[in-house]
Motif scaffolding. Structure first.
Motif, PDB file in Angstrom:
ATOM      1  N   HIS A 196      -3.852   0.301  -6.771  1.00  0.00           N
ATOM      2  CA  HIS A 196      -3.912  -0.012  -5.331  1.00  0.00           C
ATOM      3  C   HIS A 196      -5.305  -0.452  -4.895  1.00  0.00           C
ATOM      4  O   HIS A 196      -5.570  -0.570  -3.693  1.00  0.00           O
TER       5      HIS A 196
ATOM      6  N   MET B   6      -7.387   8.952   1.677  1.00  0.00           N
ATOM      7  CA  MET B   6      -6.072   8.316   1.512  1.00  0.00           C
ATOM      8  C   MET B   6      -5.069   9.413   1.169  1.00  0.00           C
ATOM      9  O   MET B   6      -5.447  10.460   0.668  1.00  0.00           O
TER      10      MET B   6
ATOM     11  N   ILE C  36       0.827  -1.210   0.000  1.00  0.00           N
ATOM     12  CA  ILE C  36       0.000   0.000   0.000  1.00  0.00           C
ATOM     13  C   ILE C  36       0.866   1.266   0.000  1.00  0.00           C
ATOM     14  O   ILE C  36       0.407   2.339  -0.370  1.00  0.00           O
TER      15      ILE C  36
ATOM     16  N   CYS D  14      -8.326  -2.058  -3.436  1.00  0.00           N
ATOM     17  CA  CYS D  14      -8.277  -2.943  -2.270  1.00  0.00           C
ATOM     18  C   CYS D  14      -8.240  -4.430  -2.646  1.00  0.00           C
ATOM     19  O   CYS D  14      -9.145  -4.954  -3.285  1.00  0.00           O
TER      20      CYS D  14
ATOM     21  N   ARG E 225       2.506  -7.140  -6.017  1.00  0.00           N
ATOM     22  CA  ARG E 225       1.069  -7.403  -6.067  1.00  0.00           C
ATOM     23  C   ARG E 225       0.788  -8.686  -6.860  1.00  0.00           C
ATOM     24  O   ARG E 225      -0.083  -9.468  -6.501  1.00  0.00           O
TER      25      ARG E 225
ATOM     26  N   THR F  67     -11.550  -1.723   9.103  1.00  0.00           N
ATOM     27  CA  THR F  67     -12.331  -1.366   7.916  1.00  0.00           C
ATOM     28  C   THR F  67     -13.586  -2.242   7.813  1.00  0.00           C
ATOM     29  O   THR F  67     -14.689  -1.742   7.614  1.00  0.00           O
TER      30      THR F  67
ATOM     31  N   ARG G 197      -1.437  10.790  -0.725  1.00  0.00           N
ATOM     32  CA  ARG G 197      -0.444  10.636  -1.779  1.00  0.00           C
ATOM     33  C   ARG G 197       0.547  11.798  -1.654  1.00  0.00           C
ATOM     34  O   ARG G 197       0.255  12.796  -0.994  1.00  0.00           O
TER      35      ARG G 197
ATOM     36  N   HIS H  43       5.708  -2.236  -6.926  1.00  0.00           N
ATOM     37  CA  HIS H  43       4.338  -2.532  -6.531  1.00  0.00           C
ATOM     38  C   HIS H  43       3.742  -3.624  -7.423  1.00  0.00           C
ATOM     39  O   HIS H  43       3.091  -4.543  -6.947  1.00  0.00           O
TER      40      HIS H  43
HETATM   41  C1  HEM Z   1      -6.075  -1.224  -0.164  1.00  0.00           C
HETATM   42  C2  HEM Z   1     -10.311   0.120   1.764  1.00  0.00           C
HETATM   43  C3  HEM Z   1     -10.908  -4.347   3.609  1.00  0.00           C
HETATM   44  C4  HEM Z   1      -6.414  -5.451   2.235  1.00  0.00           C
HETATM   45  C5  HEM Z   1      -7.204  -0.499   0.151  1.00  0.00           C
HETATM   46  C6  HEM Z   1      -7.482   0.836  -0.321  1.00  0.00           C
HETATM   47  C7  HEM Z   1      -8.667   1.222   0.243  1.00  0.00           C
HETATM   48  C8  HEM Z   1      -9.139   0.121   1.047  1.00  0.00           C
HETATM   49  C9  HEM Z   1      -9.371   2.568   0.079  1.00  0.00           C
HETATM   50  C10 HEM Z   1      -6.644   1.660  -1.305  1.00  0.00           C
HETATM   51  C11 HEM Z   1      -5.521   2.370  -0.653  1.00  0.00           C
HETATM   52  C12 HEM Z   1      -4.825   3.345  -1.577  1.00  0.00           C
HETATM   53  O1  HEM Z   1      -5.256   3.602  -2.705  1.00  0.00           O
HETATM   54  O2  HEM Z   1      -3.800   3.903  -1.149  1.00  0.00           O
HETATM   55  C13 HEM Z   1     -10.848  -0.993   2.397  1.00  0.00           C
HETATM   56  C14 HEM Z   1     -12.174  -1.036   2.984  1.00  0.00           C
HETATM   57  C15 HEM Z   1     -12.340  -2.299   3.493  1.00  0.00           C
HETATM   58  C16 HEM Z   1     -11.120  -3.037   3.241  1.00  0.00           C
HETATM   59  C17 HEM Z   1     -13.173   0.124   2.986  1.00  0.00           C
HETATM   60  C18 HEM Z   1     -13.521  -2.909   4.200  1.00  0.00           C
HETATM   61  C19 HEM Z   1     -14.752  -2.536   4.010  1.00  0.00           C
HETATM   62  C20 HEM Z   1      -9.753  -5.042   3.390  1.00  0.00           C
HETATM   63  C21 HEM Z   1      -9.514  -6.411   3.786  1.00  0.00           C
HETATM   64  C22 HEM Z   1      -8.232  -6.697   3.423  1.00  0.00           C
HETATM   65  C23 HEM Z   1      -7.678  -5.533   2.765  1.00  0.00           C
HETATM   66  C24 HEM Z   1     -10.533  -7.317   4.473  1.00  0.00           C
HETATM   67  C25 HEM Z   1      -7.451  -7.968   3.590  1.00  0.00           C
HETATM   68  C26 HEM Z   1      -7.699  -8.928   4.392  1.00  0.00           C
HETATM   69  C27 HEM Z   1      -5.949  -4.403   1.468  1.00  0.00           C
HETATM   70  C28 HEM Z   1      -4.636  -4.394   0.841  1.00  0.00           C
HETATM   71  C29 HEM Z   1      -4.526  -3.169   0.166  1.00  0.00           C
HETATM   72  C30 HEM Z   1      -5.789  -2.463   0.373  1.00  0.00           C
HETATM   73  C31 HEM Z   1      -3.594  -5.481   0.914  1.00  0.00           C
HETATM   74  C32 HEM Z   1      -3.326  -2.650  -0.627  1.00  0.00           C
HETATM   75  C33 HEM Z   1      -3.447  -2.946  -2.073  1.00  0.00           C
HETATM   76  C34 HEM Z   1      -2.343  -2.290  -2.889  1.00  0.00           C
HETATM   77  O3  HEM Z   1      -1.724  -1.327  -2.449  1.00  0.00           O
HETATM   78  O4  HEM Z   1      -2.098  -2.793  -3.995  1.00  0.00           O
HETATM   79  N1  HEM Z   1      -8.240  -0.920   0.966  1.00  0.00           N
HETATM   80  N2  HEM Z   1     -10.245  -2.205   2.579  1.00  0.00           N
HETATM   81  N3  HEM Z   1      -8.632  -4.547   2.768  1.00  0.00           N
HETATM   82  N4  HEM Z   1      -6.617  -3.239   1.157  1.00  0.00           N
HETATM   83 FE1  HEM Z   1      -8.467  -2.764   1.774  1.00  0.00          FE
END
Ligand code: HEM
Length: 376
Positions: free
Chosen positions: A320, A263, A59, A322, A70, A216, A265, A66
């Motif tokens: 990125h 978020m 992230i 999620c 990924r 989250t 940047r 990345h």
């Molecule tokens: C990335 C929200 C649940 C793992 C993100 C990002 C958002 C987000 C907004 C983008 C961050 C960015 O652009 O800088 C949420 C919300 C969730 C949730 C609202 C629940 C309602 C989860 C769960 C997991 C998870 C359950 C894993 C078990 C990740 C990972 C990234 C990510 C690994 C990074 C992806 C990357 O950078 O390529 N999430 N998330 N998230 N989320 Fe979630």
């Protein structure tokens, strides 16, 4: 925050708060800041510092690293692997519901929305269930910046990260010796073009899952229940055809009350954003919560419409996006389905007794006393 967002979208859609901090409120600008990684970097702090696993995780990383990372973790964390968890998530939420069967007044955060995601992630990672409380404490400390412990001591962001690193180092070393059927063992195994993940990268990913996936999902579920309190007609509507209707409901909750409201940047060079010049090195705050209510994109954005077909930015956008979105959706839908089966309504008798999360980053509840009406 929603009236403030509406005001800012209209009057100062790109707002320079201090010399180097810029806030962005309109949908299309937020979308650009989140996805245009060449101009808006996710890099934070020092990468590759094993004591700062989040700075070295997906992230907080830009391409090309990345993309490689990924691709690697996606081999282990696939939508199919997540779909395979359905039966287990059903079991876990059923047993949480059994635990408060017969009780009609309860703190639903404590009893359901808080434990469910942490149990699921702990199981996914292969962590014993008696470690759950420590887990939760760490992820809360990292999100909030610090965490007051029961003893009165304060656990800092840095200490929480250190403790997690120590904990997972040991777990990863054990799995390296003796693989099991869990995500850490899978992460140790994956290879893309002959390349595999380093120990530090696996560690970073575990910590990221813990931090990104817990609060989250808790808040998505709490926000959904709050919405069911606010609009009582939704409960019977959803209960009638849960399989057909729950998914759209959850998406609208994500739009309307995004668990992550913004978020960050950093600009990599001088950039023009909708005609506004922003200098290199500026910290950008992209307001997802505002983008999701932009009248330029959504009709009547301030009303909850269960059948809205529009997309939202609650899970981010672009490279990125999620990784845990399918898991979060699955957990929310399964838990809601089981509540709909056992009860006929939910109400929050004293809304003021609820405790919203006290930060502008996270939208949700630390505590929510509800009244559930069981099926006759
Ligand atoms: C990335 C929200 C649940 C793992 C993100 C990002 C958002 C987000 C907004 C983008 C961050 C960015 O652009 O800088 C949420 C919300 C969730 C949730 C609202 C629940 C309602 C989860 C769960 C997991 C998870 C359950 C894993 C078990 C990740 C990972 C990234 C990510 C690994 C990074 C992806 C990357 O950078 O390529 N999430 N998330 N998230 N989320 Fe979630």
């Amino acid at each position: 925050p929603f009236p403030w967002y509406a005001h800012m979208r209209k009057h100062q859609p790109i707002w320079q708060e201090q010399a180097s901090t810029w806030h962005v409120f309109r949908h299309d600008d937020v979308l650009r800041v989140l996805s245009d990684y060449e101009h808006f970097s996710s890099q934070r702090g020092e990468a590759n510092d094993p004591n700062r696993p989040i700075s070295s995780s997906l992230i907080s990383m830009d391409p090309p690293r990345h993309r490689q990372l990924r691709t690697l973790v996606s081999q282990a964390f696939t939508p199919r692997a997540i779909a395979n968890l359905t039966a287990r998530i059903e079991e876990i939420s059923n047993s949480l519901l059994d635990d408060f069967q017969g009780q009609t007044h309860l703190d639903i955060v404590e009893s359901l929305t808080y434990p469910l995601p942490v149990i699921v992630i702990a199981e996914l990672l292969g962590v014993p269930s008696d470690e759950r409380d420590r887990f939760k404490m760490w992820s809360d400390a990292v999100i909030a910046g610090s965490r007051q412990l029961a003893s009165g001591e304060v656990l800092s962001f840095e200490d929480a990260q250190m403790e997690m690193v120590q904990y997972f180092s040991q777990l990863v070393a054990e799995r390296k010796k003796t693989p099991k059927a869990d995500l850490i063992s899978d992460l140790l195994r994956v290879k893309v073009d002959g390349e595999s993940l380093s120990m530090a990268e696996i560690l970073g990913f575990c910590v990221l899952l813990l931090v990104a996936g817990n609060e989250t999902t808790t808040n998505l579920l709490s926000n959904a229940l709050y919405t069911l309190h606010e609009i009582p007609s939704l409960w019977p509507y959803l209960a009638e055809q849960p399989d057909e209707r729950l998914a759209a409901f959850v998406e609208e909750v994500l739009r309307f009350r995004a668990p992550i409201q913004h978020m960050y940047r950093t600009t990599t060079c001088d950039v023009e954003l909708s005609g506004v010049p922003v200098p290199a090195g500026s910290r950008m705050v992209a307001w997802i919560g505002s983008a999701n209510r932009d009248e330029a994109v959504y009709e009547q954005p301030e009303t909850f419409q269960v059948n809205r077909k529009s997309r939202h930015l609650a899970f981010g956008h672009g490279i990125h996006f999620c990784l845990g979105a399918p898991l979060a959706r699955l957990e929310a839908e399964l838990a809601l389905k089981q509540l709909l089966r056992r009860y006929t309504s939910i109400a929050i008798p004293d809304v003021d007794a609820s405790e919203p999360v006290p930060t502008s980053l996270v939208y949700g509840f630390h505590k929510m006393e509800v009244q559930l009406t069981p099926l006759p």
